[in-house]
Design a protein around this motif. Structure first.
Motif, PDB file in Angstrom:
ATOM      1  N   ALA A  72      -0.824  30.277   1.824  1.00  0.00           N
ATOM      2  CA  ALA A  72      -1.596  29.976   3.032  1.00  0.00           C
ATOM      3  C   ALA A  72      -0.878  30.478   4.275  1.00  0.00           C
ATOM      4  CB  ALA A  72      -1.848  28.476   3.123  1.00  0.00           C
ATOM      5  N   HIS A  73       0.431  30.260   4.335  1.00  0.00           N
ATOM      6  CA  HIS A  73       1.205  30.754   5.487  1.00  0.00           C
ATOM      7  C   HIS A  73       1.142  32.278   5.563  1.00  0.00           C
ATOM      8  CE1 HIS A  73       2.985  27.331   7.454  1.00  0.00           C
ATOM      9  NE2 HIS A  73       3.358  26.789   6.291  1.00  0.00           N
ATOM     10  N   ASN A  74       1.145  32.936   4.411  1.00  0.00           N
ATOM     11  CA  ASN A  74       1.082  34.409   4.394  1.00  0.00           C
ATOM     12  C   ASN A  74      -0.230  34.939   4.960  1.00  0.00           C
ATOM     13  OD1 ASN A  74       3.629  34.581   3.292  1.00  0.00           O
ATOM     14  ND2 ASN A  74       2.924  34.831   1.183  1.00  0.00           N
ATOM     15  N   THR A  75      -1.301  34.164   4.798  1.00  0.00           N
ATOM     16  CA  THR A  75      -2.602  34.607   5.323  1.00  0.00           C
ATOM     17  C   THR A  75      -2.701  34.400   6.831  1.00  0.00           C
ATOM     18  OG1 THR A  75      -3.725  32.467   5.091  1.00  0.00           O
ATOM     19  CG2 THR A  75      -3.710  33.922   3.153  1.00  0.00           C
ATOM     20  N   GLY A  76      -1.907  33.472   7.364  1.00  0.00           N
ATOM     21  CA  GLY A  76      -1.999  33.157   8.784  1.00  0.00           C
ATOM     22  C   GLY A  76      -3.206  32.301   9.126  1.00  0.00           C
ATOM     23  N   ASP A  77      -3.912  31.804   8.119  1.00  0.00           N
ATOM     24  CA  ASP A  77      -5.112  31.000   8.323  1.00  0.00           C
ATOM     25  C   ASP A  77      -4.699  29.528   8.465  1.00  0.00           C
ATOM     26  OD1 ASP A  77      -7.436  29.423   7.944  1.00  0.00           O
ATOM     27  OD2 ASP A  77      -8.397  31.012   6.773  1.00  0.00           O
ATOM     28  N   LYS A  78      -4.812  28.982   9.667  1.00  0.00           N
ATOM     29  CA  LYS A  78      -4.361  27.614   9.923  1.00  0.00           C
ATOM     30  C   LYS A  78      -5.133  26.578   9.106  1.00  0.00           C
ATOM     31  CE  LYS A  78      -2.595  28.271  14.641  1.00  0.00           C
ATOM     32  NZ  LYS A  78      -2.718  27.834  16.061  1.00  0.00           N
ATOM     33  N   ASN A  79      -6.398  26.859   8.862  1.00  0.00           N
ATOM     34  CA  ASN A  79      -7.205  25.936   8.062  1.00  0.00           C
ATOM     35  C   ASN A  79      -6.646  25.826   6.647  1.00  0.00           C
ATOM     36  OD1 ASN A  79      -9.445  24.303   7.269  1.00  0.00           O
ATOM     37  ND2 ASN A  79     -10.463  26.108   6.448  1.00  0.00           N
ATOM     38  N   LEU A  80      -6.336  26.983   6.054  1.00  0.00           N
ATOM     39  CA  LEU A  80      -5.752  26.983   4.708  1.00  0.00           C
ATOM     40  C   LEU A  80      -4.382  26.307   4.694  1.00  0.00           C
ATOM     41  CD1 LEU A  80      -6.592  30.528   3.256  1.00  0.00           C
ATOM     42  CD2 LEU A  80      -7.481  28.319   2.501  1.00  0.00           C
ATOM     43  N   VAL A  81      -3.613  26.555   5.733  1.00  0.00           N
ATOM     44  CA  VAL A  81      -2.286  25.930   5.824  1.00  0.00           C
ATOM     45  C   VAL A  81      -2.429  24.404   5.877  1.00  0.00           C
ATOM     46  CG1 VAL A  81      -0.230  25.636   7.256  1.00  0.00           C
ATOM     47  CG2 VAL A  81      -1.198  27.924   6.917  1.00  0.00           C
ATOM     48  N   ALA A  82      -3.364  23.940   6.701  1.00  0.00           N
ATOM     49  CA  ALA A  82      -3.554  22.494   6.862  1.00  0.00           C
ATOM     50  C   ALA A  82      -3.960  21.836   5.545  1.00  0.00           C
ATOM     51  CB  ALA A  82      -4.613  22.226   7.931  1.00  0.00           C
ATOM     52  N   TRP A  83      -4.927  22.430   4.840  1.00  0.00           N
ATOM     53  CA  TRP A  83      -5.358  21.860   3.561  1.00  0.00           C
ATOM     54  C   TRP A  83      -4.228  21.912   2.535  1.00  0.00           C
ATOM     55  CZ3 TRP A  83      -9.230  18.743   2.973  1.00  0.00           C
ATOM     56  CH2 TRP A  83     -10.354  18.845   3.793  1.00  0.00           C
ATOM     57  N   SER A  84      -3.483  22.999   2.526  1.00  0.00           N
ATOM     58  CA  SER A  84      -2.389  23.129   1.560  1.00  0.00           C
ATOM     59  C   SER A  84      -1.283  22.114   1.831  1.00  0.00           C
ATOM     60  CB  SER A  84      -1.819  24.555   1.597  1.00  0.00           C
ATOM     61  OG  SER A  84      -2.818  25.497   1.252  1.00  0.00           O
ATOM     62  N   LEU A  85      -1.022  21.854   3.095  1.00  0.00           N
ATOM     63  CA  LEU A  85       0.023  20.885   3.441  1.00  0.00           C
ATOM     64  C   LEU A  85      -0.312  19.477   2.948  1.00  0.00           C
ATOM     65  CD1 LEU A  85       0.968  22.027   7.055  1.00  0.00           C
ATOM     66  CD2 LEU A  85       2.521  21.921   5.099  1.00  0.00           C
ATOM     67  N   THR A  86      -1.607  19.148   2.886  1.00  0.00           N
ATOM     68  CA  THR A  86      -1.962  17.815   2.389  1.00  0.00           C
ATOM     69  C   THR A  86      -1.536  17.641   0.935  1.00  0.00           C
ATOM     70  OG1 THR A  86      -4.194  18.472   1.679  1.00  0.00           O
ATOM     71  CG2 THR A  86      -3.957  17.647   3.936  1.00  0.00           C
ATOM     72  N   GLN A  87      -1.458  18.757   0.198  1.00  0.00           N
ATOM     73  CA  GLN A  87      -1.048  18.689  -1.201  1.00  0.00           C
ATOM     74  C   GLN A  87       0.464  18.505  -1.358  1.00  0.00           C
ATOM     75  OE1 GLN A  87      -4.378  18.204  -2.003  1.00  0.00           O
ATOM     76  NE2 GLN A  87      -3.410  18.703  -3.945  1.00  0.00           N
ATOM     77  N   MET A  88       1.187  18.650  -0.273  1.00  0.00           N
ATOM     78  CA  MET A  88       2.636  18.437  -0.318  1.00  0.00           C
ATOM     79  C   MET A  88       2.996  16.966  -0.130  1.00  0.00           C
ATOM     80  SD  MET A  88       4.087  21.349  -0.916  1.00  0.00           S
ATOM     81  CE  MET A  88       5.795  21.127  -0.391  1.00  0.00           C
ATOM     82  N   ILE A  89       1.983  16.141   0.106  1.00  0.00           N
ATOM     83  CA  ILE A  89       2.219  14.714   0.292  1.00  0.00           C
ATOM     84  C   ILE A  89       2.410  14.076  -1.078  1.00  0.00           C
ATOM     85  CG2 ILE A  89       1.226  12.569   1.159  1.00  0.00           C
ATOM     86  CD1 ILE A  89      -0.247  14.269   3.269  1.00  0.00           C
ATOM     87  N   ASP A  90       3.575  13.534  -1.302  1.00  0.00           N
ATOM     88  CA  ASP A  90       3.993  13.094  -2.636  1.00  0.00           C
ATOM     89  C   ASP A  90       3.653  11.629  -2.867  1.00  0.00           C
ATOM     90  OD1 ASP A  90       5.104  13.269  -5.097  1.00  0.00           O
ATOM     91  OD2 ASP A  90       7.168  13.574  -4.438  1.00  0.00           O
ATOM     92  N   CYS A  91       3.702  11.216  -4.149  1.00  0.00           N
ATOM     93  CA  CYS A  91       3.455   9.814  -4.487  1.00  0.00           C
ATOM     94  C   CYS A  91       4.749   9.120  -4.931  1.00  0.00           C
ATOM     95  CB  CYS A  91       2.386   9.694  -5.570  1.00  0.00           C
ATOM     96  SG  CYS A  91       2.695  10.667  -7.051  1.00  0.00           S
ATOM     97  N   SER A  92       5.884   9.663  -4.502  1.00  0.00           N
ATOM     98  CA  SER A  92       7.174   9.060  -4.819  1.00  0.00           C
ATOM     99  C   SER A  92       7.447   7.880  -3.885  1.00  0.00           C
ATOM    100  CB  SER A  92       8.281  10.101  -4.665  1.00  0.00           C
ATOM    101  OG  SER A  92       9.554   9.485  -4.708  1.00  0.00           O
TER     102      SER A  92
END
Length: 245
Positions: free
Chosen positions: A26-46
């Motif tokens: 997502a960062h490689n595309t420069g698309d902020k929308n894709l970056v934002a959605w992808s970052l939500t997947q980095m939220i862990d359940c630890s």
């Protein structure tokens, strides 16, 4: 998308690996929308304090991007995920605030599916705060929704979450039977409870065990649990909802 599927299948190694790939791409595309959605997947359940802090930072970064872009459904999703992390970290007041903010956005955008999820999450917060009557009210309201009724896994998870409030409101025997049935059905499906809800189910189980054994003696929980495991899904639904209306 693949990361989200892995998460719901409790394949957390694949979840983390795919999420990292998504963020990089997502960062490689420069698309902020894709970056934002992808970052939500980095939220862990630890429940690890350091990882909770990191997840909160990812959530806030995602939320800021969605806010900048004016994508309200994304904001609602990011707030939901933040609430899950705050819940894991036992910051219940902060969790409640972001769940309520997400709920308001869901109502504004007409996102009924996530609106129902926020009602469920607020019910879990009420349970963790010790407001068992309100927790039961929230969760019973969610169980009446068609969206939920169409998903056997969701219903079973909801029943397990409801058991804790039932036990604390005076019926630990029924709660133990429900937990036994839920465990049996989840095992039959070859899955597990949703990762962010697993700690709540564990607390429901512990509370129910203590309350039942206090009134009925040692070993009573195991007996009720075993009785519950004999129930089919249809029998469980009838058992839980018969007297609740």
């Amino acid at each position: 998308g693949a990361s989200e599927l892995a998460f719901h299948n409790n394949d957390l190694d694949s979840y983390h690996d795919l999420a990292r790939q998504a963020v990089r791409l997502a960062h490689n595309t420069g698309d902020k929308n894709l970056v934002a959605w992808s970052l939500t997947q980095m939220i862990d359940c630890s429940k690890d304090a350091e990882e909770i802090e990191q997840s909160i930072n990812y959530g806030k970064e995602s939320l800021a991007l969605f806010s900048e872009l004016g994508i309200k459904q994304g904001m609602a999703y990011a707030l939901n995920r933040l609430g899950e992390v705050y819940k894991l970290g036992e910051d219940l007041e902060q969790a409640k605030q972001v769940y309520e903010a997400s709920l308001a956005l869901c109502k504004e955008t007409g996102d009924i599916f996530r609106e129902i999820m926020m009602m469920e999450n607020l019910g879990l917060i009420a349970y963790l705060e010790g407001d068992y009557g309100r927790a039961k009210e929230f969760l019973m309201c969610v169980l009446r929704e068609d969206y939920v009724a169409r998903s056997m896994r969701w219903v079973v998870c909801m029943f397990a979450e409801l058991s804790g409030s039932m036990a604390c409101l005076g019926d630990p025997l029924k709660a133990a039977r429900i937990l036994g049935a839920c465990h049996g059905l989840i095992s039959e499906m070859g899955i597990d409870y949703f990762p962010f809800d697993q700690p709540v189910v564990e607390k429901c189980t512990a509370d129910t065990r203590v309350l039942l054994e206090k009134t009925s003696g040692e070993g009573s929980f195991e007996v009720a649990w075993a009785e519950g495991q004999l129930r089919t899904y249809e029998q469980l639904v009838d058992y839980v909802l018969r007297e609740e209306g």
